[in-house]
Scaffold this motif. Structure first.
Motif, PDB file in Angstrom:
ATOM      1  N   ALA A   8       0.830  -1.208   0.000  1.00  0.00           N
ATOM      2  CA  ALA A   8       0.000   0.000   0.000  1.00  0.00           C
ATOM      3  C   ALA A   8       0.864   1.258   0.000  1.00  0.00           C
ATOM      4  N   LEU A   9       1.934   1.250   0.800  1.00  0.00           N
ATOM      5  CA  LEU A   9       2.817   2.411   0.849  1.00  0.00           C
ATOM      6  C   LEU A   9       3.545   2.596  -0.480  1.00  0.00           C
ATOM      7  N   ALA A  10       4.049   1.501  -1.052  1.00  0.00           N
ATOM      8  CA  ALA A  10       4.776   1.598  -2.321  1.00  0.00           C
ATOM      9  C   ALA A  10       3.876   2.105  -3.439  1.00  0.00           C
ATOM     10  N   LEU A  11       2.621   1.645  -3.478  1.00  0.00           N
ATOM     11  CA  LEU A  11       1.681   2.110  -4.493  1.00  0.00           C
ATOM     12  C   LEU A  11       1.379   3.600  -4.322  1.00  0.00           C
ATOM     13  N   LYS A  12       1.253   4.028  -3.072  1.00  0.00           N
ATOM     14  CA  LYS A  12       1.011   5.447  -2.815  1.00  0.00           C
ATOM     15  C   LYS A  12       2.209   6.287  -3.241  1.00  0.00           C
ATOM     16  N   LEU A  13       3.405   5.812  -2.937  1.00  0.00           N
ATOM     17  CA  LEU A  13       4.607   6.531  -3.340  1.00  0.00           C
ATOM     18  C   LEU A  13       4.700   6.605  -4.863  1.00  0.00           C
ATOM     19  N   ALA A  14       4.408   5.497  -5.548  1.00  0.00           N
ATOM     20  CA  ALA A  14       4.432   5.487  -7.012  1.00  0.00           C
ATOM     21  C   ALA A  14       3.447   6.512  -7.578  1.00  0.00           C
ATOM     22  N   GLU A  15       2.282   6.600  -6.953  1.00  0.00           N
ATOM     23  CA  GLU A  15       1.276   7.576  -7.392  1.00  0.00           C
ATOM     24  C   GLU A  15       1.806   9.004  -7.234  1.00  0.00           C
ATOM     25  N   LEU A  16       2.444   9.279  -6.110  1.00  0.00           N
ATOM     26  CA  LEU A  16       2.961  10.618  -5.854  1.00  0.00           C
ATOM     27  C   LEU A  16       4.102  10.983  -6.809  1.00  0.00           C
ATOM     28  N   LEU A  17       4.806   9.975  -7.321  1.00  0.00           N
ATOM     29  CA  LEU A  17       5.955  10.218  -8.198  1.00  0.00           C
ATOM     30  C   LEU A  17       5.603  10.170  -9.685  1.00  0.00           C
ATOM     31  N   THR A  18       4.323  10.049  -9.999  1.00  0.00           N
ATOM     32  CA  THR A  18       3.910   9.926 -11.394  1.00  0.00           C
ATOM     33  C   THR A  18       4.471  11.056 -12.251  1.00  0.00           C
ATOM     34  N   GLY A  19       4.440  12.271 -11.746  1.00  0.00           N
ATOM     35  CA  GLY A  19       4.895  13.418 -12.522  1.00  0.00           C
ATOM     36  C   GLY A  19       6.382  13.411 -12.815  1.00  0.00           C
ATOM     37  N   GLN A  20       7.168  12.679 -12.009  1.00  0.00           N
ATOM     38  CA  GLN A  20       8.613  12.627 -12.217  1.00  0.00           C
ATOM     39  C   GLN A  20       9.042  11.474 -13.116  1.00  0.00           C
ATOM     40  N   LEU A 103      11.423   0.543  -7.141  1.00  0.00           N
ATOM     41  CA  LEU A 103      10.866   0.390  -5.799  1.00  0.00           C
ATOM     42  C   LEU A 103      10.688  -1.094  -5.535  1.00  0.00           C
ATOM     43  N   VAL A 104      11.131  -1.550  -4.378  1.00  0.00           N
ATOM     44  CA  VAL A 104      11.053  -2.972  -4.042  1.00  0.00           C
ATOM     45  C   VAL A 104      10.414  -3.126  -2.671  1.00  0.00           C
ATOM     46  N   THR A 105       9.485  -4.056  -2.533  1.00  0.00           N
ATOM     47  CA  THR A 105       8.990  -4.425  -1.213  1.00  0.00           C
ATOM     48  C   THR A 105       9.359  -5.877  -0.947  1.00  0.00           C
ATOM     49  N   SER A 106       9.590  -6.202   0.309  1.00  0.00           N
ATOM     50  CA  SER A 106       9.971  -7.571   0.650  1.00  0.00           C
ATOM     51  C   SER A 106       9.749  -7.819   2.132  1.00  0.00           C
ATOM     52  N   ARG A 107       9.488  -9.068   2.472  1.00  0.00           N
ATOM     53  CA  ARG A 107       9.439  -9.465   3.880  1.00  0.00           C
ATOM     54  C   ARG A 107      10.839  -9.741   4.411  1.00  0.00           C
ATOM     55  N   ARG A 108      11.782  -9.946   3.492  1.00  0.00           N
ATOM     56  CA  ARG A 108      13.145 -10.278   3.893  1.00  0.00           C
ATOM     57  C   ARG A 108      14.045  -9.067   3.756  1.00  0.00           C
ATOM     58  N   ARG A 109      15.017  -8.985   4.660  1.00  0.00           N
ATOM     59  CA  ARG A 109      16.002  -7.906   4.584  1.00  0.00           C
ATOM     60  C   ARG A 109      17.162  -8.353   3.706  1.00  0.00           C
TER      61      ARG A 109
END
Length: 292
Positions: A8-20, A103-109
């Motif tokens: 959810a956070l990554a999708l929101k960030l992607a939305e905010l960065l659309t213009g860039q 942008l990457v999301t993961s459960r693992r570090r």
């Protein structure tokens, strides 16, 4: 941790960065939490290439495909959201050329050149209350109690609030009583935590579920006692579990803990024999601590 809100956070960030990043925004689930079917780097690169050209001939060689992948993205302002990654080996070939953002999301570090990691924690109590009240305003003064019972975990907060928004005949008071039953809360996270649990080998699974005997924080010595291993081995095991986001670490206190709902899930996987043995070792350790 599963259910913390990474996607959810990554999708929101992607939305905010659309213009860039105007050339493209590509989303792909790498299925890293599915032990038997994570997406291969080749399949991921082919998906990106075909996002620009559906008829593109994709080479069979991963090296050649990597070259095509870089060529397609070169000079473009593209944002690539690779969700649910498994590890370094899966993600490293997907690093795009300069000008693009991965942008990457993961459960693992894991670490990669140029990676800027952000570790997501549970919501602060105030934000958890706001989320509940936004979904179901009639929760009212019971928001703090529900948030605490949900462990401030978005994956649990949302269905809890939705239940009260959808069932007008269910009072917040009655729902709080229902949430006090651990089985109700466990239903919120069972699927998500089950994916993380299934990624562990049998040894790690057994050790992680045994940590359910700790009601709160614990140190390396306590874990070593419950597992009947040397402290160095216990530290290494805790490090592995930390990489899977199945334990939390507080640097200031030097102690570990399981999230409340993770503890419930781990305890639900313990056999009675395992639980009894772990509780005996737990009691013996702290009796020795108190005797010092």
């Amino acid at each position: 941790m599963g259910g913390i809100g990474k996607t959810a956070l990554a999708l929101k960030l992607a939305e905010l960065l659309t213009g860039q990043y105007t050339a493209a925004q590509v989303y792909l689930n790498l299925r890293g939490a599915h032990e038997q079917e994570p997406l291969s780097p080749s399949d991921a690169m082919a998906h990106v290439v075909r996002s620009f050209d559906r008829q593109a001939a994709v080479p069979e060689s991963e090296d050649e495909l990597r070259g095509l992948y870089l060529s397609v993205l070169s000079g473009k302002r593209a944002l690539l959201l690779m969700d649910n990654a498994r590890d370094t080996e899966q993600v490293e070939p997907l690093i795009p050329p300069p000008g693009c953002l991965l942008l990457v999301t993961s459960r693992r570090r894991f670490t990669l050149p140029g990676l800027h990691p952000i570790e997501l924690k549970t919501l602060p109590p105030e934000d958890a209350r706001k989320l509940l009240l936004k979904i179901a305003p009639r929760i009212g003064d019971h928001a703090d109690a529900i948030a605490e019972l949900c462990g401030y975990l978005p994956e649990a907060l949302r269905p809890a609030a939705s239940a009260l928004a959808e069932h007008k005949d269910l009072s917040p008071v009655d729902y709080v009583k229902r949430l006090e039953d651990s089985r109700t809360r466990l239903e919120f996270v069972e699927a998500s935590l089950g994916l993380s649990y299934d990624l562990l080998g049998e040894r790690l699974q057994a050790r992680w579920r045994t940590l359910a005997v700790f009601p709160d924080t614990f140190d390396v010595a306590a874990a070593a006692a419950v597992w009947e291993v040397e402290p160095d081995e216990a530290r290494d095991t805790l490090g592995e579990l930390l990489r899977y986001s199945l334990v939390e670490w507080d640097e200031a206190s030097g102690r570990y803990r399981l999230h409340d709902l993770a503890r419930l899930y781990a305890g639900s996987r313990l056999s009675e024999d395992e639980r009894a043995a772990a509780q005996r070792r737990h009691a013996a350790h702290y009796r020795a601590v108190l005797a010092l």
